[in-house]
Design a protein around this motif. Structure first.
Motif, PDB file in Angstrom:
ATOM      1  N   GLU A 133     -38.104   4.013 -34.674  1.00 64.56           N
ATOM      2  CA  GLU A 133     -38.234   4.846 -33.478  1.00 64.56           C
ATOM      3  C   GLU A 133     -38.144   4.038 -32.190  1.00 64.56           C
ATOM      4  O   GLU A 133     -37.991   4.600 -31.111  1.00 64.56           O
ATOM      5  CB  GLU A 133     -39.584   5.572 -33.497  1.00 64.56           C
ATOM      6  N   VAL A 134     -38.259   2.716 -32.297  1.00 60.96           N
ATOM      7  CA  VAL A 134     -38.267   1.893 -31.087  1.00 60.96           C
ATOM      8  C   VAL A 134     -36.961   2.038 -30.315  1.00 60.96           C
ATOM      9  O   VAL A 134     -36.954   2.124 -29.087  1.00 60.96           O
ATOM     10  CB  VAL A 134     -38.509   0.407 -31.430  1.00 60.96           C
ATOM     11  N   ILE A 135     -35.858   2.087 -31.056  1.00 63.86           N
ATOM     12  CA  ILE A 135     -34.560   2.213 -30.386  1.00 63.86           C
ATOM     13  C   ILE A 135     -34.522   3.489 -29.566  1.00 63.86           C
ATOM     14  O   ILE A 135     -33.994   3.520 -28.453  1.00 63.86           O
ATOM     15  CB  ILE A 135     -33.430   2.208 -31.431  1.00 63.86           C
ATOM     16  N   ASP A 136     -35.112   4.527 -30.087  1.00 61.35           N
ATOM     17  CA  ASP A 136     -35.167   5.785 -29.364  1.00 61.35           C
ATOM     18  C   ASP A 136     -35.921   5.615 -28.038  1.00 61.35           C
ATOM     19  O   ASP A 136     -35.503   6.144 -27.010  1.00 61.35           O
ATOM     20  CB  ASP A 136     -35.842   6.831 -30.253  1.00 61.35           C
ATOM     21  N   THR A 137     -37.030   4.880 -28.068  1.00 61.58           N
ATOM     22  CA  THR A 137     -37.810   4.708 -26.838  1.00 61.58           C
ATOM     23  C   THR A 137     -37.023   3.909 -25.813  1.00 61.58           C
ATOM     24  O   THR A 137     -37.094   4.195 -24.616  1.00 61.58           O
ATOM     25  CB  THR A 137     -39.170   4.017 -27.085  1.00 61.58           C
ATOM     26  N   THR A 138     -36.274   2.918 -26.263  1.00 60.51           N
ATOM     27  CA  THR A 138     -35.500   2.140 -25.290  1.00 60.51           C
ATOM     28  C   THR A 138     -34.298   2.946 -24.809  1.00 60.51           C
ATOM     29  O   THR A 138     -33.917   2.857 -23.647  1.00 60.51           O
ATOM     30  CB  THR A 138     -35.045   0.782 -25.856  1.00 60.51           C
ATOM     31  N   ASN A 139     -33.720   3.743 -25.688  1.00 55.86           N
ATOM     32  CA  ASN A 139     -32.632   4.630 -25.246  1.00 55.86           C
ATOM     33  C   ASN A 139     -33.095   5.535 -24.126  1.00 55.86           C
ATOM     34  O   ASN A 139     -32.364   5.809 -23.174  1.00 55.86           O
ATOM     35  CB  ASN A 139     -32.140   5.522 -26.406  1.00 55.86           C
ATOM     36  N   ARG A 140     -34.339   6.014 -24.273  1.00 55.68           N
ATOM     37  CA  ARG A 140     -34.817   6.991 -23.281  1.00 55.68           C
ATOM     38  C   ARG A 140     -35.572   6.318 -22.135  1.00 55.68           C
ATOM     39  O   ARG A 140     -35.961   6.972 -21.181  1.00 55.68           O
ATOM     40  CB  ARG A 140     -35.700   8.038 -23.961  1.00 55.68           C
ATOM     41  N   GLY A 141     -35.797   5.015 -22.255  1.00 54.93           N
ATOM     42  CA  GLY A 141     -36.492   4.315 -21.176  1.00 54.93           C
ATOM     43  C   GLY A 141     -37.953   4.707 -21.089  1.00 54.93           C
ATOM     44  O   GLY A 141     -38.509   4.831 -20.000  1.00 54.93           O
ATOM     45  N   GLU A 142     -38.591   4.887 -22.238  1.00 51.68           N
ATOM     46  CA  GLU A 142     -39.994   5.291 -22.239  1.00 51.68           C
ATOM     47  C   GLU A 142     -40.864   4.289 -22.965  1.00 51.68           C
ATOM     48  O   GLU A 142     -40.793   4.176 -24.183  1.00 51.68           O
ATOM     49  CB  GLU A 142     -40.138   6.637 -22.952  1.00 51.68           C
TER      50      GLU A 142
END
Lengths: 263, 291, 142
Positions: free
Chosen positions: A207-216
Motif C-alpha cells: 500500500e505504500v506505493i499508493d500513499t506516495t502516488n497520492r502524496g499522503e
C-alpha cells in the motif's frame, strides 16, 4: 533553538529514503516538533511529489543560494500538519549548482527555525551525497535486506564514519514470510553484516506505493499498518526506548525468527 | 519491433575509429546503455539478465559496470570473487582489456568488465571511456552499459560510448518523473526504449498502482518490455544467479522476450498477465492489457 | 517450516548463501578501501621475514583472493639470500646473531615501525586467513 540535523542516505537508490524522510518527518511533526525536510536531490527532485506538495513550489534551494529569495520564502508549509515544511530541490539544474559550504549554511539557517531538519539524500556517493551530508550532524542509513543494497549501505556507512558521523540503520521492506522460508536476509543478518545500530524495521507493504502516488503521508491514515511503525521510529529518534516488535503476529515461529532486542 | 541499422562508424558517425578495420568493414556491435535516473528500479538486474538472455541466444556480450564506487553488476552475476581488475585499470592502462574481462560462470559468451569499488566517478576520463566502448564493439555483438542512478558524472560517462538506450521505469510517480528527465537529457540520438519493471497486476487492478498505459501515456516511448514483480528475483540475487537462467519464471520469460525484441525478432507486444482468469477478463475490460 | 525442510534435504537457503557472499565481498571491499592498513601489514610481514632471510623489498607483491569460504592473502616475497648460519641474521645487516630455534617466536624487538598514517577505522570483519608463498629468486646477485 538549534535543530538536530539528520541526513537520510543509503548509497543504493530506490530503497525508500524519500518515503522514509516524508513519513518520519510527518510522524515527528505529529508529535509536536517543528520539522523541516530538505530535498537534496537537485535535478531529480521527488520529496515534493511524495508529500503531494509539487504544485505549490515557487522557489527552491538553488534560488535561495543564488539570492533570488529569502530562505523562508522557499519553504512550503504542509497544511495538514502544524509544523511540517519542505525546502524543495531545483528540478532543472544539476548538483553542482550548490556547493557543500552553501548546503551547510542553508541547513544551519534552517536549524535555527526548527527542532528537526531531515535531509533527503540522493542515491550514490557523488557530489549530491557530499552536499547532502555537508549540513548534517547525524545520519540514518536506509537499506533493504538485499545484497546490493547492503553492499552499498556498507560503503556509505564507511564514508559517514570517516566524517565521525553517528549512524543508525533502518531496514526497509522486510518480508517476514520470505525471511522464514530462508529466501531473504533477516534484520539480524543485516545488522550483523553492517555492524550498525538499528533504529527501525519497516515491513514491505504494497500500500505504500499508493500513499506516495497520492502524496499522503502514512501517519495521516489511522488504518495504515505502517503508521505505528513510523511513530515508533520517531519516538526512538526522540530518545525513547521502544522495543522492536515482532513483524507479524504469527505466534511462536514469528517470535523466533522475528524477535529482536530493544534499543 | 525495432530493427536498428548498424552504422559502421558508430554513434553519430562523426568520430574516427582509433583502429579502423583494414579489409572489409567489420560489423560493429551495438552499445546500449541501461539507465533510469531513479535508483533501485532494476537497471543492474536488467543489464545482467538481458546480457544473459542475449548470450543464451548465442550472441557475444560484454557487460560494463559504470557505477564506479558502488559496483553491483558483479555481485548480481555471482562473479564478485573473480574481480581482479576493473574499468579504471583498463582506462589507465594498468592492465590489458582482455585480462580485465571476466567470463560469466553460466554463459561462456558473456563477459563482465567490473567497476572500480574504491575510486570516484570523476576519475573516469570521458574520452577514454568512449574509446573503450568502441573497442568492445569491435569484438562483441552487444555491449551493455549499466548506468548508475542519477544524472551526474557517472551517468554522463556511462552514456558517452553508447549508441542506444534502454530506460527502466517502475510504475511509481517518482520513477516516471525521473525517467522523463533522463529521456529529456538523452535526446533523440539514443532512440530510448522503455522497460517497465516491478508491475504488480493485482494492485493495478485495484487502482493502487499505475498501469502500463498510465506510465507510457506520460513517457511515450517504444515499449520494449514489461516485467511483473516476483519474489524469485530476490532469491536469484541472493544466490548470484541471474533469473534469466531459469525457465520457470515469468520474469525470465520477460527478459528473454526483451532479448528477442532487441535482436529484431517480431515478438508479440509486451503485456503483463493478470492471474485469475475471471478477474483477468474483468481486467481487460478496464484496459489492463497493453495492446 | 520450509526452511526446516530445506535444511533437512540439504538445500541451502538462499539467504545463507547471500549472507556468506556478503561477508566475503565486504571483507574484500574493506581491504581495498584501507590501502594504508594493507601497506602496514606488508611492512610488518616483510620485517618479520627479514629476520630470518634476506628479501628483495622492491619486488614484494601482496594480493587477496577468495578461496572457498575465506579470503586468502597471498604474499610473493623474493628471497635473495639465506645465511649459512642456522637461524640467519636480519636481512642485509650481517650482524650474525644466531637464533636459537627455527620456529618463529614472538619477539618484541621485531615490531615493525608504526605506520605513518593512523590506521583507518577498523572494519568489523574477521581477520583474513594469511598464506605466505615465498619464491626463491635464482638470479639473486650476491
Amino acid at each position: 533553538m538549534s535543530a538536530r540535523k539528520i541526513v537520510l542516505t543509503s548509497g543504493k537508490g530506490g530503497v525508500g529514503k524519500t518515503t522514509t524522510t516524508v513519513n518520519l518527518g510527518a510522524a515527528l511533526a505529529k508529535r509536536g516538533h517543528d520539522v523541516i525536510l530538505v530535498d537534496a536531490d537537485i535535478g531529480l527532485r521527488n520529496l515534493d511529489l511524495v508529500l503531494g506538495l509539487e504544485k505549490r513550489i515557487v522557489f527552491d534551494v538553488v534560488d535561495v543560494v543564488e539570492g533570488r529569495c529569502q530562505l523562508r520564502q522557499a519553504l512550503i508549509k504542509d497544511k495538514r500538519f502544524d509544523s511540517l515544511s519542505i525546502l524543495p530541490a531545483a528540478q532543472t539544474r544539476d548538483k553542482d549548482a550548490v556547493t557543500q559550504a552553501q548546503m551547510a549554511k542553508v541547513v544551519e539557517d534552517l536549524a535555527e527555525m526548527a527542532d528537526y531538519v531531515l535531509i533527503d539524500c540522493p542515491a550514490g556517493i557523488e557530489g549530491g551525497f557530499r552536499n547532502a551530508v555537508a549540513g548534517a550532524s547525524e545520519a540514518i542509513v536506509v537499506t533493504t535486506p538485499e545484497v546490493s543494497a547492503i553492499r552499498d549501505a556498507d560503503r556509505v556507512i564507511g564514508k559517514l564514519q570517516e566524517r565521525s558521523m553517528p549512524v543508525r540503520l533502518i531496514v526497509n521492506r522486510i518480508r517476514p514470510e520470505m525471511v522464514r522460508s530462508g529466501d531473504m536476509l533477516s534484520v539480524e543478518d543485516v545488522c550483523e553484516i553492517l555492524s550498525a545500530e538499528l533504529l527501525g524495521i519497516v515491513p514491505d507493504d504494497e500500500e505504500v506505493i499508493d500513499t506516495t502516488n497520492r502524496g499522503e503521508p502514512i501517519v495521516l491514515n489511522d488504518q495504515h499498518r505502517l503508521k505505528s511503525i513510523y511513530e515508533k521510529i520517531a519516538r526512538r529518534l526522540d530518545g525513547e526506548i521502544v522495543p522492536f516488535s515482532t513483524l507479524d503476529n504469527q505466534g511462536f515461529l514469528g517470535r523466533l525468527f522475528g524477535a529482536l532486542k530493544a534499543g | 519491433m525495432h530493427v536498428l541499422r548498424q552504422d559502421d562508424a558508430g554513434g553519430n558517425g562523426s568520430q574516427p575509429h582509433e583502429q579502423a578495420p583494414v579489409a572489409t568493414p567489420a560489423k560493429l556491435g551495438r552499445a546500449i546503455v541501461i539507465t533510469s535516473g531513479k535508483g533501485g528500479v532494476g537497471k543492474t538486474t536488467t543489464t545482467a539478465n538481458l546480457g544473459t538472455a542475449l548470450a543464451r541466444r548465442g550472441a557475444t556480450v560484454a557487460l560494463v559496470d559504470a557505477d564506479v564506487g558502488l559496483r553491483n553488476l558483479d555481485i548480481l552475476l555471482g562473479l564478485e570473487s573473480r574481480v581482479k581488475y576493473h574499468v579504471l585499470d583498463v582506462l589507465e592502462e594498468t592492465v590489458e582489456l582482455e585480462e580485465a574481462l571476466i567470463t560469466d560462470k553460466n554463459s561462456p559468451t558473456l563477459r563482465l568488465l567490473a567497476a572500480a569499488q574504491t575510486r570516484e566517478k570523476d576519475e573516469v576520463d570521458t574520452e577514454k571511456m568512449r574509446a573503450l566502448v568502441q573497442r568492445l564493439r569491435e569484438t562483441f555483438d552487444y555491449v551493455l552499459i549499466d548506468c548508475p542512478a542519477g544524472i551526474e558524472t557517472g551517468f554522463r560517462n556511462a552514456v558517452v560510448g553508447a549508441d542506444e538506450a534502454i530506460v527502466v521505469c517502475t510504475p511509481e510517480v517518482s520513477a516516471v518523473r525521473d525517467v522523463d528527465r533522463v529521456v529529456g537529457l538523452l535526446g533523440n540520438r539514443f532512440r530510448p526504449q522503455l522497460v517497465i519493471n516491478r508491475v504488480r497486476p493485482q494492485l493495478v487492478k485495484k487502482g493502487k498502482m499505475l498501469s502500463v498505459e498510465d506510465v507510457n501515456g506520460i513517457l511515450r516511448l517504444p515499449l520494449l518490455g514489461v516485467i511483473a514483480d516476483e519474489p524469485e528475483v530476490i532469491v536469484s540475487t541472493n544466490k548470484g544467479e541471474p533469473i534469466a537462467l531459469r525457465t520457470d519464471t515469468k520474469t525470465a520469460a520477460a527478459y528473454h522476450a526483451i532479448a528477442a525484441r532487441i535482436a529484431g525478432e517480431d515478438v508479440p507486444a509486451p503485456t503483463v498477465e493478470i492471474k485469475e482468469s475471471f478477474m483477468g477478463k474483468l481486467g481487460s475490460l478496464f484496459g489492463g492489457r497493453r495492446s | 517450516m520450509i526452511e526446516f525442510f530445506n535444511k533437512l534435504f540439504g538445500r541451502e537457503a538462499s539467504s545463507s548463501t547471500a549472507k556468506e557472499r556478503l561477508r566475503l565481498v565486504l571483507m574484500s571491499d574493506h581491504l581495498s578501501l584501507a590501502p594504508d592498513m594493507v601497506e602496514a601489514m606488508k611492512r610488518d610481514l616483510v620485517d618479520v621475514i627479514s629476520k630470518y632471510v634476506q628479501v628483495d623489498r622492491t619486488k614484494i607483491e601482496v594480493s587477496f583472493e577468495q578461496q572457498d569460504k575465506a579470503l586468502a592473502m597471498l604474499a610473493n616475497i623474493p628471497i635473495v639470500g639465506v645465511n649459512r648460519d642456522a637461524g640467519g641474521p636480519r636481512g642485509g645487516s650481517g650482524n650474525g646473531a644466531p637464533a636459537a630455534s627455527s620456529a618463529p617466536t614472538a619477539n618484541p624487538s621485531a615490531q615493525a615501525s608504526a605506520p605513518e598514517n593512523p590506521a583507518p577505522p577498523q572494519p568489523a570483519v574477521p581477520t583474513p586467513r594469511r598464506r605466505r608463498r615465498k619464491k626463491a629468486n635464482p638470479a639473486a646477485a650476491t
